[in-house]
Design an enzyme around this catalytic site. Structure first.
Site, PDB file in Angstrom:
ATOM      1  N   VAL A 122      18.798  15.200   6.952  1.00 44.19           N
ATOM      2  CA  VAL A 122      17.516  15.739   6.452  1.00 44.19           C
ATOM      3  C   VAL A 122      17.413  15.729   4.933  1.00 44.19           C
ATOM      4  O   VAL A 122      16.315  15.808   4.393  1.00 44.19           O
ATOM      5  CB  VAL A 122      17.229  17.174   6.996  1.00 44.19           C
ATOM      6  CG1 VAL A 122      17.059  17.173   8.504  1.00 44.19           C
ATOM      7  CG2 VAL A 122      18.285  18.160   6.540  1.00 44.19           C
TER       8      VAL A 122
ATOM      9  N   TYR B 271      23.173  30.385  -0.864  1.00 43.12           N
ATOM     10  CA  TYR B 271      22.550  30.297   0.463  1.00 43.12           C
ATOM     11  C   TYR B 271      21.280  31.159   0.502  1.00 43.12           C
ATOM     12  O   TYR B 271      20.235  30.732   0.985  1.00 43.12           O
ATOM     13  CB  TYR B 271      23.576  30.770   1.489  1.00 43.12           C
ATOM     14  CG  TYR B 271      23.123  30.806   2.930  1.00 43.12           C
ATOM     15  CD1 TYR B 271      23.045  29.633   3.684  1.00 43.12           C
ATOM     16  CD2 TYR B 271      22.795  32.013   3.551  1.00 43.12           C
ATOM     17  CE1 TYR B 271      22.652  29.668   5.023  1.00 43.12           C
ATOM     18  CE2 TYR B 271      22.406  32.059   4.882  1.00 43.12           C
ATOM     19  CZ  TYR B 271      22.332  30.886   5.609  1.00 43.12           C
ATOM     20  OH  TYR B 271      21.943  30.916   6.927  1.00 43.12           O
TER      21      TYR B 271
HETATM   22  N1  LIG Z   1      24.832  31.520  12.887  1.00 47.23           N
HETATM   23  C1  LIG Z   1      24.306  32.510  12.184  1.00 47.23           C
HETATM   24  O1  LIG Z   1      24.809  33.644  12.195  1.00 47.23           O
HETATM   25  C2  LIG Z   1      23.053  32.292  11.377  1.00 47.23           C
HETATM   26  C3  LIG Z   1      22.463  33.411  10.734  1.00 47.23           C
HETATM   27  C4  LIG Z   1      21.312  33.222   9.986  1.00 47.23           C
HETATM   28  C5  LIG Z   1      20.741  31.963   9.868  1.00 47.23           C
HETATM   29  N2  LIG Z   1      21.343  30.895  10.481  1.00 47.23           N
HETATM   30  C6  LIG Z   1      20.687  29.588  10.338  1.00 47.23           C
HETATM   31  O2  LIG Z   1      20.505  29.003  11.619  1.00 47.23           O
HETATM   32  C7  LIG Z   1      20.559  27.577  11.492  1.00 47.23           C
HETATM   33  C8  LIG Z   1      21.580  27.032  12.470  1.00 47.23           C
HETATM   34  O3  LIG Z   1      22.853  27.592  12.166  1.00 47.23           O
HETATM   35  P1  LIG Z   1      24.121  27.450  13.133  1.00 47.23           P
HETATM   36  O4  LIG Z   1      24.865  28.726  13.014  1.00 47.23           O
HETATM   37  O5  LIG Z   1      23.709  26.953  14.447  1.00 47.23           O
HETATM   38  O6  LIG Z   1      24.953  26.344  12.344  1.00 47.23           O
HETATM   39  P2  LIG Z   1      25.935  25.215  12.899  1.00 47.23           P
HETATM   40  O7  LIG Z   1      26.879  24.914  11.772  1.00 47.23           O
HETATM   41  O8  LIG Z   1      26.478  25.572  14.223  1.00 47.23           O
HETATM   42  O9  LIG Z   1      24.943  23.973  13.076  1.00 47.23           O
HETATM   43  C9  LIG Z   1      24.347  23.334  11.976  1.00 47.23           C
HETATM   44  C10 LIG Z   1      24.129  21.882  12.391  1.00 47.23           C
HETATM   45  O10 LIG Z   1      23.399  21.237  11.335  1.00 47.23           O
HETATM   46  C11 LIG Z   1      23.938  19.939  11.185  1.00 47.23           C
HETATM   47  N3  LIG Z   1      23.620  19.477   9.834  1.00 47.23           N
HETATM   48  C12 LIG Z   1      24.206  19.873   8.672  1.00 47.23           C
HETATM   49  N4  LIG Z   1      23.668  19.206   7.633  1.00 47.23           N
HETATM   50  C13 LIG Z   1      22.715  18.393   8.156  1.00 47.23           C
HETATM   51  C14 LIG Z   1      21.825  17.464   7.580  1.00 47.23           C
HETATM   52  N5  LIG Z   1      21.823  17.225   6.246  1.00 47.23           N
HETATM   53  N6  LIG Z   1      20.978  16.783   8.388  1.00 47.23           N
HETATM   54  C15 LIG Z   1      20.983  17.008   9.726  1.00 47.23           C
HETATM   55  N7  LIG Z   1      21.823  17.869  10.335  1.00 47.23           N
HETATM   56  C16 LIG Z   1      22.679  18.558   9.550  1.00 47.23           C
HETATM   57  C17 LIG Z   1      25.416  20.109  11.428  1.00 47.23           C
HETATM   58  O11 LIG Z   1      26.051  18.862  11.752  1.00 47.23           O
HETATM   59  C18 LIG Z   1      25.440  21.116  12.571  1.00 47.23           C
HETATM   60  O12 LIG Z   1      25.452  20.480  13.826  1.00 47.23           O
HETATM   61  C19 LIG Z   1      20.863  27.286  10.027  1.00 47.23           C
HETATM   62  O13 LIG Z   1      19.649  27.066   9.334  1.00 47.23           O
HETATM   63  C20 LIG Z   1      21.490  28.577   9.554  1.00 47.23           C
HETATM   64  O14 LIG Z   1      21.373  28.755   8.155  1.00 47.23           O
HETATM   65  C21 LIG Z   1      22.479  31.027  11.223  1.00 47.23           C
END
Ligand SMILES: NC(=O)c1ccc[n+]([C@@H]2O[C@H](COP(=O)([O-])OP(=O)(O)OC[C@H]3O[C@@H](n4cnc5c(N)ncnc54)[C@H](O)[C@@H]3O)[C@@H](O)[C@H]2O)c1
Length: 262
Positions: free
Chosen positions: A63, A156
Site C-alpha cells: 500500500v 504510531y
Molecule cells: N492488534 C491490535 O491490538 C490493534 C490495536 C489497534 C489497532 N490495530 C490496527 O489494526 C490493523 C491490523 O492489525 P493486526 O494486529 O491485524 O496486524 P498484523 O501484523 O497481524 O497484520 C498486518 C498485516 O498487514 C500487512 N502489511 C504490512 N505492511 C503492508 C503494506 N505496506 N502493504 C500491504 N500489507 C501490509 C502485513 O503483512 C500483515 O499481514 C492495523 O491497522 C493496526 O494498526 C491493531
C-alpha cells in the site's frame, strides 16, 4: 446476507484483524480482494473466504506504493466489475517501542509511508470508481491510542491520528457522492502479534494494557463486526466518525489500583 453483490478490498488482509474482516465480509455475501505484502498468507485467507462461499482474489500490493495500489484496484474492477467497500487495514507495525527522542527518522518515514500514505493511495485509487457508481464505503482502521496517549507509541499514534483527521475531511468531500468515510479504532486485540507482545511486556505495562472495563481484550471478530456494520445498509447514515471498539479501555478508569504517592 447484508453485503450480497458488493465487492470489498481489504489491505493487510493476511494479518490477525485483516483475516477477520475478510471472513466477516465473505459471510455477508461480499466478494473480497485479499491484499497483503505476504502473498502466501493472502492466498490462504482467500481460500478460507471461498470455503465460506464467497468469491475471493489474493493480491500482493504494497500500500505504500501508489502504482501497486492502482494496479490492485484495476484488477479488482477487471475481476469483479466494481468496488464498493475499501477497508484500509494495513499499517506499519514493525515498531521499535523506543521513547520518542530515541527514535530514528527512518522509522517515522516507514510508519508514514504505510500507515498514512497507504490509506491515501487506496482512497485515491477507489474514489473515482465509487463516484461513478454513486456510492461506496471507505473504512480506515485507526487505533485506540489516538483517543489517549501511550508511551513508546508516539510515531504510531501520530500516524493513526493523521488517518482519523484525514478521514473526517474526506467524509465531507465525498458525502455528496453517497460515499461514507469512517474509522474503526480497535483497542488491544488478541491477534498473534499482540498476544506475543503482551507476553514480552513488564507486568506494570501489561496490567495497563489489560485494564478494560469489559474485562477482556478485543477479539479480531469484534473489530470486523464494526466494519461490516459500517459497510452495510444499516451503517449508511454514518460518516466522518471514529468508532472505538475497545471494551471501554479509553474511558478514564477509576477502579484500577492507584499510586500511593502523588
Ligand atoms: N492488534 C491490535 O491490538 C490493534 C490495536 C489497534 C489497532 N490495530 C490496527 O489494526 C490493523 C491490523 O492489525 P493486526 O494486529 O491485524 O496486524 P498484523 O501484523 O497481524 O497484520 C498486518 C498485516 O498487514 C500487512 N502489511 C504490512 N505492511 C503492508 C503494506 N505496506 N502493504 C500491504 N500489507 C501490509 C502485513 O503483512 C500483515 O499481514 C492495523 O491497522 C493496526 O494498526 C491493531
Amino acid at each position: 446476507m447484508r453485503l450480497k453483490d458488493k465487492v470489498a478490498i481489504v489491505t493487510g488482509a493476511a494479518g490477525g484483524i485483516g483475516r477477520a474482516h475478510v471472513h466477516a465480509l465473505a459471510r455477508e455475501g461480499a466478494s473480497v480482494v485479499v491484499d497483503d505484502i505476504n502473498l502466501e498468507g493472502a492466498e490462504t485467507i482467500a481460500d478460507e473466504a471461498r470455503k465460506l462461499g464467497a468469491k475471493a482474489l489474493a493480491i500482493k500490493a504494497d500500500v505504500s506504493k501508489e502504482d501497486e495500489v492502482k494496479r490492485m484496484v484495476e484488477r479488482t474492477v477487471a475481476e469483479f466489475g466494481r468496488v464498493d467497500i475499501m477497508v484500509n487495514n494495513a499499517a506499519y507495525l514493525a515498531l521499535s517501542y523506543k521513547l520518542f527522542h530515541e527514535t530514528e527518522v527512518a522509522e517515522w518515514d516507514a510508519g508514514w509511508s504505510t500507515t498514512v500514505k497507504g490509506v491515501l493511495h487506496c482512497c485515491r485509487a477507489v474514489i473515482p470508481r465509487m463516484i461513478e457508481q454513486k456510492g461506496g464505503r471507505i473504512i480506515n482502521i485507526s487505533s485506540a491510542v489516538t483517543m489517549g496517549g501511550m508511551e513508546r507509541m508516539t510515531i504510531y499514534t501520530a500516524c493513526k491520528g493523521a488517518v482519523v483527521a484525514f478521514s473526517m475531511s474526506l467524509a465531507v468531500e465525498l458525502g455528496r457522492h453517497g460515499i461514507t468515510v469512517n474509522c474503526v479504532s480497535p483497542g488491544n486485540t488478541g491477534t498473534p502479534g499482540m498476544l506475543a507482545l503482551l507476553e514480552m511486556l513488564p507486568d506494570e505495562l501489561k496490567q495497563w494494557h489489560l485494564a478494560v472495563p469489559l474485562q477482556r481484550i478485543a477479539k479480531p471478530e469484534d473489530i470486523a463486526n464494526a466494519v461490516v456494520f459500517l459497510a452495510s445498509d444499516e451503517g449508511g447514515y454514518i460518516t466522518g466518525q471514529d468508532i472505538g471498539v475497545n471494551g471501554g479501555s479509553t474511558l478514564p478508569i477509576i477502579s484500577v489500583p492507584l499510586p500511593t504517592t502523588f
